[in-house]
Write an enzyme that holds these catalytic residues in place. Structure first.
Site, PDB file in Angstrom:
ATOM      1  N   TYR A  56       0.813  -1.126   0.195  1.00  0.00           N
ATOM      2  CA  TYR A  56       0.088   0.394   0.239  1.00  0.00           C
ATOM      3  C   TYR A  56       0.782   1.313  -0.245  1.00  0.00           C
ATOM      4  O   TYR A  56       0.484   2.236  -0.487  1.00  0.00           O
ATOM      5  CB  TYR A  56      -1.046  -0.439   1.301  1.00  0.00           C
ATOM      6  N   LYS A 106       3.284 -15.138   2.975  1.00  0.00           N
ATOM      7  CA  LYS A 106       3.245 -15.987   1.934  1.00  0.00           C
ATOM      8  C   LYS A 106       5.390 -16.268   1.046  1.00  0.00           C
ATOM      9  O   LYS A 106       6.146 -16.379   0.307  1.00  0.00           O
ATOM     10  CB  LYS A 106       3.056 -15.765   0.351  1.00  0.00           C
ATOM     11  N   ASP A 136      -2.072 -18.278   2.150  1.00  0.00           N
ATOM     12  CA  ASP A 136      -3.348 -19.328   2.390  1.00  0.00           C
ATOM     13  C   ASP A 136      -4.321 -20.047   3.231  1.00  0.00           C
ATOM     14  O   ASP A 136      -5.262 -20.210   2.796  1.00  0.00           O
ATOM     15  CB  ASP A 136      -3.560 -19.171   0.486  1.00  0.00           C
ATOM     16  N   ASP A 143      -5.278  -6.602   5.919  1.00  0.00           N
ATOM     17  CA  ASP A 143      -6.318  -6.091   5.865  1.00  0.00           C
ATOM     18  C   ASP A 143      -7.378  -7.426   5.378  1.00  0.00           C
ATOM     19  O   ASP A 143      -8.432  -7.325   5.840  1.00  0.00           O
ATOM     20  CB  ASP A 143      -5.756  -5.101   4.248  1.00  0.00           C
ATOM     21  N   ASP A 189     -10.770  -8.385   8.012  1.00  0.00           N
ATOM     22  CA  ASP A 189     -12.441  -8.719   7.811  1.00  0.00           C
ATOM     23  C   ASP A 189     -13.354  -9.868   8.099  1.00  0.00           C
ATOM     24  O   ASP A 189     -13.870 -10.172   7.705  1.00  0.00           O
ATOM     25  CB  ASP A 189     -12.049  -7.827   5.613  1.00  0.00           C
TER      26      ASP A 189
END
Length: 360
Positions: A146, A195, A227, A251, A255
């Site tokens: 970001y 990852k 994942d 992020d 959620d």
């Protein structure tokens, strides 16, 4: 003990829910011997309406001088509000990004707690939700994809966009230290999510987290690919204590975790810098469709205030009393409309705030 708190009521339902959090903090102060002193500032749409920009330098100065910041919600209806006809840097959410940067808030804490009283709202199978869960997601907030270099170009007539994911070891180390410190206040387990089978940034993340872990021998560390973590959150959320991860993964996972609890109206959050200073806010949005109707759920903001007492002021007993009062009110069957169920009594936003305050 005086607590110097800057409040950002914000937009939509923000002023209503912040008012109830103030009420609860004042009651907790009476019981536990501290005095919260509140100074309000404008941010987001409310600031645009008055100053033409989402955050002024004066507001930043006021926030920086406080011991902590309590915020309601920022933004409005993106399809109808005139705020969203402005350039991106002048829209409400730009104020939020700016204050995070100016206050050096790099660690975002998002708890995901399933209350026994609200278990029926959990979308998971009963055999999973019956185990309950209490997760703290620790998200790095100022680095990664970001905030990396980005550009959009046209090459040989083809549009091409590039976003850069960058972390240095110092950025990783400081969020890891926060994660392990929080774990020491909880069940002493950290799940570091990355990852590392694909990304160099994740391989560095994993190495630095392991280095930090050496200073916290009481804390159990495990690594998990992002994942797999997304799958495990719906398969067996009870296994997690602190989830430590980078900006984009955090992020998304936070959620997901919020929806597993069944109600985003119950979820607090905190953003901390490298001192005790933090900005505390609910995880939900500004809900402009119900603003001013006194029907919003103030519990997420009240629980954010409890996090403030714990992490910025080390008032663990008072924080626990606020959290216990929330649980008590729920166990007595009181609900706002968003969490209403059969056999319960629906109350307004202000009534819910008063009920919680009375039970501290």
């Amino acid at each position: 003990m005086n607590l110097n708190i800057t409040c950002i009521p914000g937009d939509g339902i923000g002023p209503e829910i912040v008012a109830e959090a103030k009420k609860v903090l004042e009651r907790a102060g009476e019981k536990y011997g501290f005095h919260p002193a509140f100074t309000d500032i404008l941010m987001g749409g409310a600031s645009i309406d008055v100053h033409g920009i989402p955050l002024t330098e004066e507001a930043i100065t006021t926030a920086r001088a406080a011991d902590a910041v309590l915020m309601g919600s920022i933004g409005g209806d993106t399809t109808t509000s005139p705020w969203y006809k402005l350039p991106p840097e002048k829209r409400p959410e730009a104020g939020l990004l700016k204050i995070r940067k100016e206050l050096k808030l790099f660690a975002n804490l998002r708890p995901a707690l399933l209350y026994e009283e609200l278990a029926a709202a959990c979308p998971l199978k009963e055999e999973i939700s019956a185990a309950g869960f209490d997760i703290m997601i620790m998200r790095e907030l100022t680095g990664g994809l970001y905030f990396g270099e980005r550009k959009t170009v046209v090459e040989d007539g083809v549009r091409k966009a590039t976003d850069t994911l960058t972390y240095d070891e110092n950025e990783i180390r400081r969020i890891a230290i926060k994660g392990f410190e929080i774990a020491m206040k909880r069940k002493k387990k950290v799940t570091s999510v990355d990852k590392a089978n694909v990304l160099d940034s994740s391989r560095l993340w994993r190495k630095v987290v392991e280095e930090v872990a050496e200073s916290y021998p009481e804390v159990t560390l495990e690594h998990m690919l992002v994942d797999n973590c997304a799958m495990q959150l719906v398969k067996n959320p009870a296994q997690f204590d602190v989830i430590l991860t980078e900006n984009m993964f955090g992020d998304i996972l936070s959620d997901e975790a919020s929806m597993v609890t069944g109600s985003i109206g119950m979820l607090a959050s905190a953003s901390l810098n490298d001192t005790k200073f933090g900005l505390y806010e609910p995880s939900h949005g500004s809900a402009p469709d119900i603003a001013g109707k006194n029907i919003a759920n103030p519990i997420a903001t009240i629980l954010s205030a409890a996090m403030m007492l714990r992490f910025s002021f080390d008032l663990d007993e008072a924080a626990g009393a606020v959290e216990a009062a929330v649980k008590k009110v729920l166990s007595e069957g009181y609900r706002t409309g968003d969490i209403m169920s059969a056999g319960c009594k629906q109350v307004s936003c202000s009534e819910m705030g008063s009920l919680i305050a009375e039970r501290i």
